[in-house]
Design a protein around this motif. Structure first.
Motif, mmCIF file in Angstrom:
data_model
loop_
_atom_site.group_PDB
_atom_site.id
_atom_site.type_symbol
_atom_site.label_atom_id
_atom_site.label_comp_id
_atom_site.label_asym_id
_atom_site.label_seq_id
_atom_site.Cartn_x
_atom_site.Cartn_y
_atom_site.Cartn_z
ATOM 1 N N THR A 90 41.952 42.404 41.960
ATOM 2 C CA THR A 90 41.668 42.362 40.527
ATOM 3 C C THR A 90 41.667 40.900 40.120
ATOM 4 N N ILE A 91 40.601 40.481 39.455
ATOM 5 C CA ILE A 91 40.525 39.124 38.921
ATOM 6 C C ILE A 91 40.769 39.230 37.425
ATOM 7 N N GLY A 92 41.780 38.523 36.957
ATOM 8 C CA GLY A 92 42.256 38.661 35.594
ATOM 9 C C GLY A 92 41.300 38.179 34.515
ATOM 10 N N GLU A 93 41.616 38.584 33.301
ATOM 11 C CA GLU A 93 40.824 38.227 32.125
ATOM 12 C C GLU A 93 40.735 36.712 31.977
ATOM 13 N N ARG A 94 39.512 36.213 31.813
ATOM 14 C CA ARG A 94 39.188 34.788 31.637
ATOM 15 C C ARG A 94 39.706 33.884 32.752
ATOM 16 N N SER A 95 40.001 34.473 33.888
ATOM 17 C CA SER A 95 40.411 33.664 35.031
ATOM 18 C C SER A 95 39.190 33.038 35.682
ATOM 19 N N ILE A 96 39.418 31.957 36.431
ATOM 20 C CA ILE A 96 38.346 31.200 37.072
ATOM 21 C C ILE A 96 38.652 31.111 38.557
ATOM 22 N N VAL A 97 37.623 31.374 39.372
ATOM 23 C CA VAL A 97 37.750 31.241 40.819
ATOM 24 C C VAL A 97 36.837 30.094 41.252
ATOM 25 N N GLY A 98 37.411 29.089 41.918
ATOM 26 C CA GLY A 98 36.648 27.929 42.355
ATOM 27 C C GLY A 98 35.599 28.277 43.389
#
Length: 194
Positions: A159-167
């Motif tokens: 799960t990738i969280g709300e407004r999170s950023i993955v480089g």
């Protein structure tokens, strides 16, 4: 309209029409104002739902960062792929045997891979046989406002969280909380989103 813009418009139009016909023939639920550039690769007998005002790129002409990769939407058997409103996807592969749920206002960069399964068993005999019973799978959830940088791989159960950023170029093998920046292989916490 200049000659260059005219050529791009002519190239774009047939693929967009083909995409709309393909989605309609496959009975894929699409919201209003779907924008596609390049020919989509849509396969599987699962359910795919696309929200409103979604933009999907599937060619190098409009987004060269994804290279020659086409966008793939593959929902196997009873799997589901859900793409929320105002989301943009560039030259990426979404392959589901369980489910991939993408929220609203999500950006997925060029040449990303989102897989909810391992594709092959870890057991040699199963892997080399005709039936692959040991393939692990778990839903993938990408929450509203997340941004996934180009060439990232998101693996099963994440799960990738709300407004999170993955480089860019990351491999995401574990879940990312809301409002955080993660990057690397494997992806690790960098800092909070301000």
């Amino acid at each position: 309209m200049g000659l260059k813009r005219t050529i791009i418009a002519i190239k774009w139009f047939p693929s967009h029409v083909i995409n709309l016909l393909t989605l309609r023939l496959r009975k894929i639920n699409c919201g209003k104002r779907l924008s596609t550039h390049g020919t989509l690769f849509v396969r599987g007998t699962g359910t795919i739902t696309i929200g409103e005002n979604v933009s999907i790129t599937s060619c190098r002409e409009t987004n060269p960062i994804g290279g020659d990769v086409k966008t793939i939407l593959f929902a196997k058997n009873n799997a589901t792929i859900t793409i929320g409103d105002n989301t943009g996807i560039s030259n990426s592969a979404l392959v589901a045997v369980d489910s991939i749920a993408i929220g609203n206002n999500v950006l997925i960069g060029g040449n990303c891979k989102i897989y909810d399964n391992d594709f092959h068993s870890l057991d040699f005999n199963e892997r080399m046989g005709t039936v692959d019973l040991g393939v692990k799978h778990a839903p993938v959830v990408i929450k509203d406002g997340a941004f996934i940088g180009a060439h990232t791989i998101v693996l099963k159960g994440v799960t990738i969280g709300e407004r999170s950023i993955v480089g860019a170029g990351s491999v995401v093998a574990r879940s990312i909380p809301d409002y955080e920046i993660w990057a690397g292989n494997p992806a690790k916490f960098i800092k909070k989103v301000e």
